[in-house]
Design a protein around this motif. Sequence first.
Motif, PDB file in Angstrom:
ATOM      1  N   GLY A 238       0.972  -1.319  -0.134  1.00  0.00           N
ATOM      2  CA  GLY A 238      -0.041   0.017   0.021  1.00  0.00           C
ATOM      3  C   GLY A 238       0.650   1.318  -0.183  1.00  0.00           C
ATOM      4  N   THR A 239       1.999   1.084   0.387  1.00  0.00           N
ATOM      5  CA  THR A 239       2.777   2.459   0.376  1.00  0.00           C
ATOM      6  C   THR A 239       3.953   2.033  -0.680  1.00  0.00           C
ATOM      7  OG1 THR A 239       4.501   1.481   1.870  1.00  0.00           O
ATOM      8  CG2 THR A 239       2.489   2.763   2.737  1.00  0.00           C
ATOM      9  N   GLY A 240       4.775   3.024  -0.855  1.00  0.00           N
ATOM     10  CA  GLY A 240       5.755   3.000  -1.868  1.00  0.00           C
ATOM     11  C   GLY A 240       6.387   4.213  -2.457  1.00  0.00           C
ATOM     12  N   TYR A 241       7.414   4.174  -3.226  1.00  0.00           N
ATOM     13  CA  TYR A 241       7.750   5.409  -3.982  1.00  0.00           C
ATOM     14  C   TYR A 241       8.323   5.044  -5.171  1.00  0.00           C
ATOM     15  CZ  TYR A 241      12.549   3.209  -2.433  1.00  0.00           C
ATOM     16  OH  TYR A 241      13.519   2.377  -2.301  1.00  0.00           O
ATOM     17  N   HIS A 242       8.215   6.226  -5.845  1.00  0.00           N
ATOM     18  CA  HIS A 242       9.086   5.979  -7.294  1.00  0.00           C
ATOM     19  C   HIS A 242      10.358   6.192  -7.458  1.00  0.00           C
ATOM     20  CE1 HIS A 242       4.713   5.837  -8.468  1.00  0.00           C
ATOM     21  NE2 HIS A 242       4.348   7.018  -7.927  1.00  0.00           N
ATOM     22  N   LYS A 243      10.858   7.061  -6.739  1.00  0.00           N
ATOM     23  CA  LYS A 243      12.096   7.758  -6.698  1.00  0.00           C
ATOM     24  C   LYS A 243      12.664   8.197  -5.360  1.00  0.00           C
ATOM     25  CE  LYS A 243      14.914  11.408  -8.838  1.00  0.00           C
ATOM     26  NZ  LYS A 243      14.938  12.472  -9.744  1.00  0.00           N
ATOM     27  N   PHE A 244      13.664   7.844  -4.895  1.00  0.00           N
ATOM     28  CA  PHE A 244      14.275   8.305  -3.890  1.00  0.00           C
ATOM     29  C   PHE A 244      15.765   8.938  -4.254  1.00  0.00           C
ATOM     30  CE2 PHE A 244      18.101   7.719  -0.986  1.00  0.00           C
ATOM     31  CZ  PHE A 244      17.411   8.408   0.126  1.00  0.00           C
ATOM     32  N   ALA A 245      16.156  10.050  -3.591  1.00  0.00           N
ATOM     33  CA  ALA A 245      17.385  10.586  -3.981  1.00  0.00           C
ATOM     34  C   ALA A 245      17.974  11.318  -2.802  1.00  0.00           C
ATOM     35  CB  ALA A 245      17.012  11.815  -5.174  1.00  0.00           C
ATOM     36  N   VAL A 246      19.201  11.407  -2.947  1.00  0.00           N
ATOM     37  CA  VAL A 246      20.187  12.159  -1.788  1.00  0.00           C
ATOM     38  C   VAL A 246      21.183  12.910  -2.638  1.00  0.00           C
ATOM     39  CG1 VAL A 246      21.698  10.140  -1.522  1.00  0.00           C
ATOM     40  CG2 VAL A 246      21.848  11.901   0.027  1.00  0.00           C
ATOM     41  N   ARG A 247      20.909  14.315  -2.167  1.00  0.00           N
ATOM     42  CA  ARG A 247      21.849  15.142  -2.818  1.00  0.00           C
ATOM     43  C   ARG A 247      22.934  15.639  -1.862  1.00  0.00           C
ATOM     44  NH1 ARG A 247      17.921  19.839  -5.486  1.00  0.00           N
ATOM     45  NH2 ARG A 247      17.341  18.517  -7.397  1.00  0.00           N
ATOM     46  N   PHE A 248      23.994  15.900  -2.221  1.00  0.00           N
ATOM     47  CA  PHE A 248      25.113  16.286  -1.459  1.00  0.00           C
ATOM     48  C   PHE A 248      25.944  17.188  -2.220  1.00  0.00           C
ATOM     49  CE2 PHE A 248      27.899  13.356  -3.894  1.00  0.00           C
ATOM     50  CZ  PHE A 248      27.043  12.105  -3.953  1.00  0.00           C
ATOM     51  N   ALA A 249      27.077  17.877  -1.133  1.00  0.00           N
ATOM     52  CA  ALA A 249      27.814  18.844  -1.978  1.00  0.00           C
ATOM     53  C   ALA A 249      26.849  20.133  -2.701  1.00  0.00           C
ATOM     54  CB  ALA A 249      28.783  18.185  -3.084  1.00  0.00           C
ATOM     55  N   GLN A 250      25.896  20.316  -1.937  1.00  0.00           N
ATOM     56  CA  GLN A 250      24.802  21.336  -2.306  1.00  0.00           C
ATOM     57  C   GLN A 250      24.923  22.476  -1.653  1.00  0.00           C
ATOM     58  OE1 GLN A 250      21.107  19.618  -1.263  1.00  0.00           O
ATOM     59  NE2 GLN A 250      19.913  20.716  -2.545  1.00  0.00           N
ATOM     60  N   ASN A 251      24.542  23.626  -2.339  1.00  0.00           N
ATOM     61  CA  ASN A 251      24.192  24.963  -1.752  1.00  0.00           C
ATOM     62  C   ASN A 251      23.267  25.411  -2.815  1.00  0.00           C
ATOM     63  OD1 ASN A 251      25.712  25.744  -3.896  1.00  0.00           O
ATOM     64  ND2 ASN A 251      27.208  26.832  -2.945  1.00  0.00           N
ATOM     65  N   ASP A 252      22.854  26.683  -2.863  1.00  0.00           N
ATOM     66  CA  ASP A 252      21.848  27.223  -3.739  1.00  0.00           C
ATOM     67  C   ASP A 252      21.955  26.960  -5.025  1.00  0.00           C
ATOM     68  OD1 ASP A 252      20.826  28.019  -1.387  1.00  0.00           O
ATOM     69  OD2 ASP A 252      21.468  30.345  -1.662  1.00  0.00           O
TER      70      ASP A 252
END
Length: 504
Positions: free
Chosen positions: A384-398
């Motif tokens: 019943g739950t789930g996801y299409h996409k997962f992401a982790v972003r790093f070395a990030q600023n604006d």
Amino acid sequence: MEKDRLSRAREYEQQYGSQIAPLERPMFHVTPMVGWMNDPNGFSYYKGEYHLFYQYHPYTSHWGPMHWGHVVSKDLLHWEFRPAALAPDQPYDQGGCFSGSALTLPDGRHLLMYTGVRLEQQDNGRTCEVQTQCLAVGDGTDYEKYAGNPVLDEHDLPEGGSRFDFRDPKIWQTEDGTYRCVIGNRPADGSGQILLYTSPDGFHWSYKSTLAANQDRIGKMWECPDLFQLDGKWVLLTSPQDMLPQGFEYHNGNGTLCLIGRYDEEKGQLIEEYQQSIDYGIDFYAPQTVLTPDGRRVMIAWMQNWDTCSIRTPEEKWAGQMSIPRELEVRDGRLYQRPIRELEALRTDPVCYKDILISGEVSLDGVKGRTVDLELTLHPEKDGTGYHKFAVRFAQNDRYWTSLSYHPQDHILKIDRKFSGSRRASIHQRRCLVRGERDGLRLRIILDRYSAEIFVNDGEQVITATLYTELEADQITFYAEGDVELDVVKYGLDTGGFDGLGRT
Ligand code: FRU
């Protein structure tokens, strides 16, 4: 002649290497003292320390006549520079001291074997590189080239073997005290083969067999071979040039290959059982291994690739990094890698989140930084739950970020550094088909200022990429389309201000 070129390189690197501020380099990954670096060479344990040499052109941050640079470490993480070890200064290596390896001789001296390159004018006016194998002997700082060089040349090739592509010797001593060596070569079919040589003493060598033949299956010329026994199997690592893509396993251009199988000692042949890429990321080439005193097989590679060098511009003070040293294991016909366990001693300030739900974009208190050891465990999807996409972003600023995204439906993990600040139209993305457990996913992400190494499902696959984003970009955020439940463990990594030049 000899002293001049080496002393000149040593003076140059001392003067200009010391002008590079610690923050301009990674914290615990090896970089050249100054200028250009490619393959790891001579990775060995000698007199109580690990020695690592590297293909080196100190004078510019692009490839030039190859020297050997040199670093040493007690724990494979705190590296100290030693003066350059070899310079191209002999008739048989004036075109460069190409890749090679090292071992300890019974009398306590350190033996280096490398490829000497001599430029030879051909009848058609072209200049070709004649490649031979040469020795140098030393004490861990200073090395003297062997008077009998070269010790292997075109007379030691099997029929059809090219004298222009004959390079990258990896030497080791066997249990009976004699020596073996594997070398990359191009046979008549134009692809690659790995040749096996034997020696009673490390100085006198003879051809034994063709250990493995590409037969035009995977790329063309096979460079930088390494052969060892691990967990009851034999493992051959090599780096093929000119590859064609095969599904998600191999990509175009220069890549890496691991062949796992049995070894027919009498015939000197590898009987292949399994094959795979060594790394599924963007920047990884020419790995070489060492056996540690406590019996671990540890691999280090050039964390760059010939096809992606343009990510560094010629004005940089240095170009090229080594990967983190990785402990190897063979399990169910696969090569597993994990960061050397010594890294755990560098961990600081743990931050843990258990069973958190991510939906949309989320940042977590205490989870940021550019020298980080980050463990993510994505739970299997529930009914019943789930996801299409997962992401982790790093070395990030604006402005900038690098992302690692996962699509559970097709099991694709993608590294994307398109927005990392690069101004070159180089390769910035690569996809990897995740093997193994299809529903949960474990990721360990090691960040060291200018790189990310991602160990997937306990090292069953690894994705490596460099990124030269400004250091102010130190945020880490999570993103999900749908609901992802996960555990997050984050550590900072700290070498205590050590910068490898003896300053803290
Ligand atoms: C691999 C390689 C080796 C060679 C060296 C030259 O990256 O092409 O085959 O010895 O680099 O720098």
